[in-house]
Motif scaffolding. Structure first.
Motif, mmCIF file in Angstrom:
data_model
loop_
_atom_site.group_PDB
_atom_site.id
_atom_site.type_symbol
_atom_site.label_atom_id
_atom_site.label_comp_id
_atom_site.label_asym_id
_atom_site.label_seq_id
_atom_site.Cartn_x
_atom_site.Cartn_y
_atom_site.Cartn_z
ATOM 1 N N LEU A 29 -12.301 -14.787 31.293
ATOM 2 C CA LEU A 29 -12.016 -15.047 29.878
ATOM 3 C C LEU A 29 -12.974 -14.268 28.971
ATOM 4 C CD1 LEU A 29 -11.311 -18.892 29.981
ATOM 5 C CD2 LEU A 29 -9.666 -17.059 29.556
ATOM 6 N N ALA A 30 -14.255 -14.183 29.358
ATOM 7 C CA ALA A 30 -15.213 -13.415 28.556
ATOM 8 C C ALA A 30 -14.833 -11.939 28.513
ATOM 9 C CB ALA A 30 -16.618 -13.587 29.123
ATOM 10 N N ALA A 31 -14.449 -11.401 29.662
ATOM 11 C CA ALA A 31 -14.015 -9.996 29.697
ATOM 12 C C ALA A 31 -12.745 -9.791 28.885
ATOM 13 C CB ALA A 31 -13.797 -9.567 31.148
ATOM 14 N N ALA A 32 -11.812 -10.751 28.970
ATOM 15 C CA ALA A 32 -10.569 -10.643 28.214
ATOM 16 C C ALA A 32 -10.822 -10.686 26.711
ATOM 17 C CB ALA A 32 -9.612 -11.759 28.627
ATOM 18 N N ILE A 33 -11.705 -11.574 26.280
ATOM 19 C CA ILE A 33 -12.035 -11.659 24.848
ATOM 20 C C ILE A 33 -12.635 -10.344 24.357
ATOM 21 C CG2 ILE A 33 -13.566 -12.781 23.174
ATOM 22 C CD1 ILE A 33 -13.203 -15.363 24.813
ATOM 23 N N TRP A 34 -13.516 -9.774 25.151
ATOM 24 C CA TRP A 34 -14.123 -8.497 24.775
ATOM 25 C C TRP A 34 -13.078 -7.395 24.644
ATOM 26 C CZ3 TRP A 34 -17.769 -5.600 22.838
ATOM 27 C CH2 TRP A 34 -17.909 -4.274 23.234
ATOM 28 N N VAL A 36 -9.820 -7.727 24.171
ATOM 29 C CA VAL A 36 -8.936 -8.005 23.037
ATOM 30 C C VAL A 36 -9.634 -7.673 21.722
ATOM 31 C CG1 VAL A 36 -7.765 -9.856 21.765
ATOM 32 C CG2 VAL A 36 -7.573 -9.738 24.250
ATOM 33 N N LEU A 37 -10.920 -7.991 21.626
ATOM 34 C CA LEU A 37 -11.671 -7.687 20.411
ATOM 35 C C LEU A 37 -11.717 -6.189 20.157
ATOM 36 C CD1 LEU A 37 -13.573 -8.598 18.101
ATOM 37 C CD2 LEU A 37 -15.461 -8.405 19.730
ATOM 38 N N VAL A 38 -11.912 -5.420 21.210
ATOM 39 C CA VAL A 38 -12.028 -3.968 21.051
ATOM 40 C C VAL A 38 -10.682 -3.326 20.755
ATOM 41 C CG1 VAL A 38 -12.600 -1.820 22.250
ATOM 42 C CG2 VAL A 38 -14.089 -3.811 22.485
ATOM 43 N N PHE A 43 -8.632 -10.785 14.878
ATOM 44 C CA PHE A 43 -7.632 -11.834 14.654
ATOM 45 C C PHE A 43 -7.225 -12.491 15.974
ATOM 46 C CE2 PHE A 43 -3.205 -13.220 14.368
ATOM 47 C CZ PHE A 43 -3.274 -14.087 13.283
ATOM 48 N N PHE A 44 -6.829 -11.682 16.942
ATOM 49 C CA PHE A 44 -6.394 -12.230 18.234
ATOM 50 C C PHE A 44 -7.587 -12.711 19.062
ATOM 51 C CE2 PHE A 44 -2.984 -9.262 17.064
ATOM 52 C CZ PHE A 44 -1.894 -10.117 17.138
ATOM 53 N N ALA A 45 -8.704 -12.012 18.953
ATOM 54 C CA ALA A 45 -9.882 -12.413 19.732
ATOM 55 C C ALA A 45 -10.386 -13.778 19.294
ATOM 56 C CB ALA A 45 -10.984 -11.373 19.585
ATOM 57 N N GLY A 46 -10.359 -14.058 17.992
ATOM 58 C CA GLY A 46 -10.824 -15.352 17.508
ATOM 59 C C GLY A 46 -10.007 -16.507 18.046
ATOM 60 N N ARG A 47 -8.704 -16.328 18.133
ATOM 61 C CA ARG A 47 -7.843 -17.380 18.671
ATOM 62 C C ARG A 47 -8.018 -17.529 20.171
ATOM 63 N NH1 ARG A 47 -6.891 -15.870 14.144
ATOM 64 N NH2 ARG A 47 -5.590 -16.927 12.580
ATOM 65 N N ILE A 227 -16.496 0.683 27.691
ATOM 66 C CA ILE A 227 -15.848 -0.583 27.314
ATOM 67 C C ILE A 227 -15.497 -1.385 28.563
ATOM 68 C CG2 ILE A 227 -13.757 -1.560 26.294
ATOM 69 C CD1 ILE A 227 -13.843 0.748 24.261
ATOM 70 N N TRP A 228 -14.971 -0.713 29.576
ATOM 71 C CA TRP A 228 -14.612 -1.424 30.805
ATOM 72 C C TRP A 228 -15.853 -1.849 31.600
ATOM 73 C CZ3 TRP A 228 -10.018 -3.405 31.793
ATOM 74 C CH2 TRP A 228 -8.925 -2.898 31.098
ATOM 75 N N VAL A 229 -16.889 -1.029 31.563
ATOM 76 C CA VAL A 229 -18.145 -1.423 32.212
ATOM 77 C C VAL A 229 -18.724 -2.656 31.519
ATOM 78 C CG1 VAL A 229 -20.552 -0.745 32.578
ATOM 79 C CG2 VAL A 229 -18.712 0.850 33.118
#
Length: 291
Positions: A29-34, A36-38, A43-47, A227-229
């Motif tokens: 989830l932490a990797a996914a949030i990062w 999505v944020l990038v 907007f989507f990362a906050g949700r 970004i992926w690292v």
């Protein structure tokens, strides 16, 4: 006590792979949030942060339940997560609401007395209330799971427990902070080693130039590979820290309260009474004579 509980938590994690499920989920989830944020923006990362937080609470609750009942496996993890979820979530929401209310009251008070809305002053006054509140209510979630306490009873129990064992609790916080900083420090070293080529230009920057770098400039510097690292490093951070700190907190609470030797009865806990064996004999009329 703090070090002993940490050793116990590390032993549990070594022998119990099911406790790592929470770390896998949190890391993903932490990797996914990062990502999505990038790639998609705030907007989507906050949700996603809100949904991820609810999911992480579920699996941390499952860890508490597994340790309390000495169970193992993914199904007991989910069962305990469902059973105790709101006993953990609701006290957290109450505490968050209290903090928001205090921030609002501080802002309103400053506006009524005619003081300018200085962000530093608002943050300082908020921290004066926030730090003791978080310290006193920190074990509300474990009280809800290990002692079957309800929402306000768990907050009250945590406050009483911290007040009576302040030195030990502060020791627990220092050990937790040290472990967290140590894990993040080594992950940052790995991150810098993997992105050394992209970050090498920073070595020639002055302190003022480094402070002036924006997030977009840093992202452009590290590129897509960076970004992926970064996502992989965030995954490792969640994988290690969440199971370790959750297990450590559960073990410390259990040691602090002796919960492993209590029998739950609603909102109260009672310690089983040990019956001492004495030597003696019965007479012909059935009367007991103790030696």
């Amino acid at each position: 006590m703090a070090i002993q509980s940490l050793v116990e938590a590390a032993r549990l994690l070594r022998n119990r792979p099911d406790l790592w499920v929470a770390g896998v989920v949190t890391g993903l989830l932490a990797a996914a949030i990062w990502l999505v944020l990038v790639f998609s923006g705030e907007f989507f990362a906050g949700r996603l942060v809100v949904l991820a937080g609810l999911a992480v609470v579920f699996f941390i609750t499952g860890i508490y339940g597994l340790i309390r009942h000495d169970e193992a496996g993914f199904r007991p993890l989910v069962k305990n997560g469902v059973q105790y979820y709101f006993r953990v979530l609701l006290p957290m929401l109450v505490i968050v609401f209290m903090v928001i209310l205090v921030v609002a009251l501080v802002a309103v008070t400053l506006s009524l007395v005619g003081s300018p809305m200085d962000p530093v002053l608002v943050v300082s006054m908020t921290l004066i209330f926030l730090i003791p509140t978080l310290l006193l209510t920190f074990f509300a979630d474990t009280a809800g799971v290990f002692e079957d306490q309800k929402v306000f009873a768990s907050i009250r129990r945590s406050t009483l427990l911290v007040s009576e064992n302040l030195t030990r609790v502060i020791g627990f916080f220092f050990v937790s902070l040290f472990v967290t900083c140590a894990v993040l420090f080594w992950l940052m070293i790995v991150w810098e080693a993997l992105l050394y080529t992209q970050l090498e230009p920073l070595t020639s920057y002055t302190a003022e130039q480094i402070q002036a770098i924006t997030a977009d400039q840093l992202l452009a510097m590290i590129g897509t590979n960076g970004i992926w690292v970064s996502a992989a490093i965030l995954f490792l951070a969640g994988l290690v820290l969440v199971p370790l700190l959750a297990s450590y907190k559960a073990c410390f609470f259990r040691t602090l309260t002796g919960s492993s030797g209590t029998v739950s009865s609603g909102n109260r806990t009672s310690t089983p009474v040990s019956i001492q064996q004495t030597t003696g004999e019965y007479d012909s009329k059935g009367r007991w004579y103790k030696y």
